[in-house]
Design a protein around this motif. Structure first.
Motif: not given
Length: 172
Positions: A121-140, A142-148
């Motif tokens: 996951c540390e290799k695949l997930i782009d932590k610098n990219k803007e978070y997905a606004k919807r769960a379905v778009n959280a491909k590689y 982050f998606y931040n649900r309820r700010d938690e």
């Protein structure tokens, strides 16, 4: 009744409990002795079930099948959710202490070494990219649900490439 957090409107606790029950059945058939974890072990260590064989005891966190988004009708076989932070803002299951994560799929459980999964996951997930606004778009990303919660989705096929994994078929 399994623990149910305040945001669980769809009965996820019941679904998770059922996945754990199925996993215990399969593990028992594979020669493992199974013990349910304590409340502390579950919440703090991220361990649902202890499996023991030949005096080796390992902690497993069982993950029920999940949909890509709440609006989907069926769980996804192609994508798997990864949790970095939980619904309370604490470390998610990927960062806790289970030895293995067991992902339920339609016909099997994909049992993966948690540390190997973390490294992937540390290799695949782009932590610098803007978070997905919807769960379905959280491909590689982050998606931040309820700010938690902080989660992402990776392809199941990526997880299948991990060397320290096993596929436990469900009974037909």
């Amino acid at each position: 009744m399994p623990y149910q957090h305040k945001y669980d409107k769809r009965g996820s606790a019941k679904i998770g409990n059922e996945a754990e029950r199925k996993f215990i059945g399969i593990a028992s058939k594979r020669g493992f002795h199974c013990d349910l974890s304590s409340e502390y072990e579950n919440k703090v260590l991220g361990i649902d079930i202890w499996i023991t064989k030949k005096d080796k005891r390992k902690g497993v966190d069982v993950k029920a099948q999940k949909k890509e988004s709440a609006k989907d009708k069926n769980p996804s076989e192609e994508w798997t959710w990864i949790e970095y932070k939980n619904e309370y803002g604490y470390d998610g299951w990927l960062l806790k202490q289970a030895d293995y994560i067991a992902f339920e799929k339609k016909d099997y459980f994909l049992v993966v070494d948690r540390i190997s999964l973390y490294e992937l996951c540390e290799k695949l997930i782009d932590k610098n990219k803007e978070y997905a606004k919807r769960a379905v778009n959280a491909k590689y990303i982050f998606y931040n649900r309820r700010d938690e919660e902080l989660m992402s989705q990776i392809k199941t096929s990526d997880i299948l490439k991990i060397k320290r994994k096993s596929i436990w078929q469900k009974s037909k």
